[in-house]
Design a protein around this motif. Structure first.
Motif, PDB file in Angstrom:
ATOM      1  N   ASP A  71       0.974  -1.088   0.042  1.00 41.28           N
ATOM      2  CA  ASP A  71       0.105   0.115  -0.019  1.00 41.28           C
ATOM      3  C   ASP A  71       1.004   1.145  -0.097  1.00 41.28           C
ATOM      4  O   ASP A  71       2.142   0.990   0.114  1.00 41.28           O
ATOM      5  CB  ASP A  71      -0.873  -0.066   1.125  1.00 41.28           C
ATOM      6  N   GLU A  96      -3.741   3.550   0.867  1.00 42.76           N
ATOM      7  CA  GLU A  96      -4.276   3.403  -0.323  1.00 42.76           C
ATOM      8  C   GLU A  96      -3.733   2.208  -0.693  1.00 42.76           C
ATOM      9  O   GLU A  96      -2.540   1.761  -0.940  1.00 42.76           O
ATOM     10  CB  GLU A  96      -3.990   4.318  -1.358  1.00 42.76           C
ATOM     11  N   ASN A  97      -4.725   1.169  -1.240  1.00 44.94           N
ATOM     12  CA  ASN A  97      -4.333   0.096  -1.933  1.00 44.94           C
ATOM     13  C   ASN A  97      -4.229   0.408  -3.209  1.00 44.94           C
ATOM     14  O   ASN A  97      -5.126   0.836  -4.099  1.00 44.94           O
ATOM     15  CB  ASN A  97      -5.358  -1.049  -1.949  1.00 44.94           C
ATOM     16  N   LEU A  99      -3.404  -1.128  -6.264  1.00 42.30           N
ATOM     17  CA  LEU A  99      -4.253  -2.117  -7.317  1.00 42.30           C
ATOM     18  C   LEU A  99      -5.649  -1.883  -7.272  1.00 42.30           C
ATOM     19  O   LEU A  99      -6.100  -1.806  -8.417  1.00 42.30           O
ATOM     20  CB  LEU A  99      -3.586  -3.327  -7.009  1.00 42.30           C
ATOM     21  N   THR A 100      -6.442  -1.538  -6.041  1.00 44.52           N
ATOM     22  CA  THR A 100      -7.682  -1.293  -6.171  1.00 44.52           C
ATOM     23  C   THR A 100      -8.361   0.081  -6.070  1.00 44.52           C
ATOM     24  O   THR A 100      -9.453   0.431  -6.455  1.00 44.52           O
ATOM     25  CB  THR A 100      -8.429  -2.155  -5.138  1.00 44.52           C
ATOM     26  N   GLY A 101      -7.358   1.132  -5.648  1.00 43.95           N
ATOM     27  CA  GLY A 101      -7.616   2.558  -5.195  1.00 43.95           C
ATOM     28  C   GLY A 101      -8.639   2.579  -4.011  1.00 43.95           C
ATOM     29  O   GLY A 101      -8.671   3.770  -3.679  1.00 43.95           O
ATOM     30  N   GLU A 102      -8.701   1.460  -3.160  1.00 47.01           N
ATOM     31  CA  GLU A 102      -9.340   1.512  -2.074  1.00 47.01           C
ATOM     32  C   GLU A 102      -8.624   2.575  -1.149  1.00 47.01           C
ATOM     33  O   GLU A 102      -7.457   2.196  -0.824  1.00 47.01           O
ATOM     34  CB  GLU A 102      -9.772   0.228  -1.332  1.00 47.01           C
ATOM     35  N   ARG A 103      -9.016   3.655  -0.468  1.00 53.19           N
ATOM     36  CA  ARG A 103      -8.452   4.435   0.374  1.00 53.19           C
ATOM     37  C   ARG A 103      -9.389   4.315   1.859  1.00 53.19           C
ATOM     38  O   ARG A 103     -10.294   4.326   1.945  1.00 53.19           O
ATOM     39  CB  ARG A 103      -8.622   5.999  -0.013  1.00 53.19           C
TER      40      ARG A 103
END
Length: 173
Positions: A71, A96-97, A99-103
């Protein structure tokens, strides 16, 4: 001394979380995150006062979500309040990941930084004023946090005096 807006001290720092930064669970060491928090708070406070600073206290570091290896971590800091020679700095850390954009907000903290002069003595700092709703909300709670900090410091001094430098839990001859 003139006052400055909170936004002038805004500091943003990004880091990629690599294997040496992680524990056996594959997540960022808490101490590593605390070092990042201290660093970004120091930069924000120097930006505000344009003087060297020292960390006087860390109110709390609340770990809200794990930061995984791979991350990124983004830390945002700014001065929320001042008092003579000290500055309260709010720090928010976001993971923030990539690869997925998850924050997610993974941690928040308040630190007290003190400006010092060439003799390492406390030095006056400019005042600060909030402009955004979030800055105003943080600024309004600053005096309450300062009083809590002062009480906590008094208790810490009492603990230091009571326990001293020895090892009181060891049996004595």
């Amino acid at each position: 001394m003139d006052q400055k807006p909170c936004i002038e001290s805004l500091t943003v720092k990004n880091s990629h979380v690599l294997p040496p930064d992680t524990n056996s669970h594959g997540t960022l060491f808490g101490g590593k995150l605390m070092a990042y928090i201290d660093d970004v708070a120091a930069i924000a406070s120097v930006r505000h006062c344009r003087k060297p600073v020292v960390t006087a206290s860390t109110d709390s570091v609340d770990f809200l979500a794990p930061v995984q290896e791979g991350d990124t971590i983004c830390l945002e800091a700014f001065v929320t309040a001042t008092h003579n020679t000290s500055m309260e700095v709010f720090v928010k850390a976001i993971t923030e990941n990539l690869l997925t954009g998850e924050r997610k907000v993974c941690a928040t903290a308040f630190l007290s930084m003190v400006a010092v002069d060439e003799n390492s003595e406390p030095s006056p700092v400019p005042g600060v004023f909030p402009e955004s709703e979030q800055e105003k909300w943080l600024h309004e709670g600053a005096e309450r946090r300062r009083l809590h900090r002062k009480e906590r410091r008094k208790e810490s001094k009492e603990l230091a005096e009571k326990f001293g430098t020895g090892l009181p839990w060891l049996p004595r001859d």
